[in-house]
Write a protein that holds these residues in place. Structure first.
Motif, PDB file in Angstrom:
ATOM      1  N   UNK A   1      50.198  55.908  43.857  1.00  0.00           N
ATOM      2  CA  UNK A   1      49.329  54.853  44.383  1.00  0.00           C
ATOM      3  C   UNK A   1      49.980  53.482  44.160  1.00  0.00           C
ATOM      4  N   UNK A   2      49.603  52.572  44.993  1.00  0.00           N
ATOM      5  CA  UNK A   2      50.129  51.212  44.823  1.00  0.00           C
ATOM      6  C   UNK A   2      48.984  50.223  44.945  1.00  0.00           C
ATOM      7  N   UNK A   3      49.188  49.082  44.367  1.00  0.00           N
ATOM      8  CA  UNK A   3      48.146  48.055  44.419  1.00  0.00           C
ATOM      9  C   UNK A   3      46.880  48.556  43.774  1.00  0.00           C
ATOM     10  N   UNK A   4      45.757  48.395  44.464  1.00  0.00           N
ATOM     11  CA  UNK A   4      44.480  48.894  43.936  1.00  0.00           C
ATOM     12  C   UNK A   4      43.936  50.008  44.821  1.00  0.00           C
ATOM     13  N   UNK A   5      44.765  50.507  45.721  1.00  0.00           N
ATOM     14  CA  UNK A   5      44.293  51.510  46.680  1.00  0.00           C
ATOM     15  C   UNK A   5      43.760  52.758  45.965  1.00  0.00           C
ATOM     16  N   UNK A   6      42.560  53.172  46.327  1.00  0.00           N
ATOM     17  CA  UNK A   6      41.960  54.361  45.739  1.00  0.00           C
ATOM     18  C   UNK A   6      41.389  54.152  44.345  1.00  0.00           C
ATOM     19  N   UNK A   7      41.620  53.018  43.759  1.00  0.00           N
ATOM     20  CA  UNK A   7      41.106  52.747  42.412  1.00  0.00           C
ATOM     21  C   UNK A   7      39.622  52.383  42.466  1.00  0.00           C
ATOM     22  N   UNK A   8      38.905  52.748  41.422  1.00  0.00           N
ATOM     23  CA  UNK A   8      37.470  52.440  41.342  1.00  0.00           C
ATOM     24  C   UNK A   8      37.296  51.257  40.382  1.00  0.00           C
ATOM     25  N   UNK A   9      36.806  50.175  40.911  1.00  0.00           N
ATOM     26  CA  UNK A   9      36.735  48.935  40.128  1.00  0.00           C
ATOM     27  C   UNK A   9      35.316  48.378  40.167  1.00  0.00           C
ATOM     28  N   UNK A  10      34.775  48.073  38.994  1.00  0.00           N
ATOM     29  CA  UNK A  10      33.450  47.444  38.912  1.00  0.00           C
ATOM     30  C   UNK A  10      33.628  45.949  38.686  1.00  0.00           C
ATOM     31  N   UNK A  11      32.964  45.173  39.508  1.00  0.00           N
ATOM     32  CA  UNK A  11      32.989  43.712  39.366  1.00  0.00           C
ATOM     33  C   UNK A  11      31.580  43.279  38.991  1.00  0.00           C
ATOM     34  N   UNK A  12      31.436  42.657  37.821  1.00  0.00           N
ATOM     35  CA  UNK A  12      30.101  42.214  37.420  1.00  0.00           C
ATOM     36  C   UNK A  12      29.847  40.807  37.957  1.00  0.00           C
TER      37      UNK A  12
END
Ligand code: NAI
Length: 287
Positions: A1-12
């Protein structure tokens, strides 16, 4: 994977301002985003689902993936619920942007304990609650990315922001240690001090300055800190209006007393103690 592709990110605090922009940019880059927002007013009063829902709708309309979460980060259960939303919807958690924030500005002599506590609860404890819930997952999977929202008020101080500055400074202390504890698990922790026109700053800076400080200048910096290829950790970045800088603590050459000095002897050497000529980046002597 590269960058944030496919990543699960929570933004508060992602229903408005910077958090909204972080979420849009992350989703456009292929991340699955938990859009957390309590939906209250700038001082932390009230709540509602509209703010988070609107950002989720915007992401989905653009073809991205996102879910809303409406919990307050100010409680342990809320922090767990934010991470729980990521696990329920997407089966994992890869990154946290601890961004939720409120303001209760007052000169220190007018500040009440309630003003102090409310700000610590959202910024500092909010950071702790969400990060502490995500941490075991980060360690176990050998991957985690943390960005906390600090502020130049936390780094340098600002009139009327003793509560806010203390909380924001505390978050820098937090990521300094998380960077050390997370290193061997590929868990990186950094802080961003943004400068952007949002409801938080609308009456603080002059309009002509705010016009240049759109949140979209800050979001790619946060995006990079969450990317797989990023190796930065334990750093504080100041970003806004196209400028991106790193800030860090330096230590003066100082003096070494061969024997315990008197108060007067300390005074005699004071100019040398505080002289920053030849200062070097500080580090923990016991770390
Ligand atoms: P904003 O007020 O537009 O957004 C903050 C969001 O956090 C709001 O949507 C609010 O509903 C949410 N929130 C508040 N309490 C919450 C809680 N207990 N749980 C979940 N969500 C909650 O403000 P802005 O400017 O976008 O700020 C984002 C972060 O960046 C904050 O931490 C702020 O302190 C920090 N910051 C912003 C600067 C700027 O220039 N805008 C400067 C320095 C720091």
């Amino acid at each position: 994977m590269a960058g944030v592709e496919g990543r699960v990110i929570a933004v508060t605090g992602a229903g408005n301002g910077l958090g909204r922009q972080y979420s849009l940019v992350l989703a456009a880059a292929g991340a699955k985003v938990v859009v957390n927002d309590l939906g209250g007013a700038r001082d932390g009063s009230g709540s509602g689902s509209a703010a988070a829902d609107a950002v989720v709708a915007e992401i989905k309309d653009a073809g991205g993936e996102a879910v809303a979460n409406y919990d307050s980060v100010a409680t342990e259960e809320g922090g767990k619920a934010v991470v729980g939303s990521a696990l329920d919807a997407f089966g994992r958690i890869d990154g946290i942007v601890s961004n939720a924030g409120i303001l209760r500005d007052k000169a220190f002599h007018k500040m009440t304990a309630d003003d102090w506590n409310a700000v610590q609860q959202v910024h500092l404890y909010g950071g702790f609650h969400v990060l502490h819930a995500a941490w075991p997952h980060f360690r176990e999977q050998g991957h985690g990315r943390i960005v906390v929202a600090t502020s130049t008020s936390g780094i340098y101080g600002n009139f009327g922001q003793a509560n806010y500055g203390a909380a924001k400074g505390g978050l820098i202390g937090l990521i300094n240690t998380l960077a050390i504890e997370g290193r061997k698990y590929n868990v990186l922790a950094n802080a961003i001090a943004p400068m952007a026109a949002t409801r938080m700053t609308e009456d603080i800076a002059p309009p002509e300055m705010l016009a240049k400080l759109t949140p979209d200048h800050v979001a790619p910096v946060v995006g990079y800190l969450l990317a797989d290829e990023c190796t930065e950790t334990g750093s504080v970045l100041v970003a806004g209006g196209g400028q991106v800088h790193r800030v860090r603590q330096f230590q003066s050459k100082g003096v070494a007393f061969a024997e315990v000095p008197t108060i007067e002897q300390v005074g005699d050497r004071w100019a040398e103690i505080v002289d920053l000529d030849g200062a070097v980046p500080g580090s923990n002597p016991v770390g």
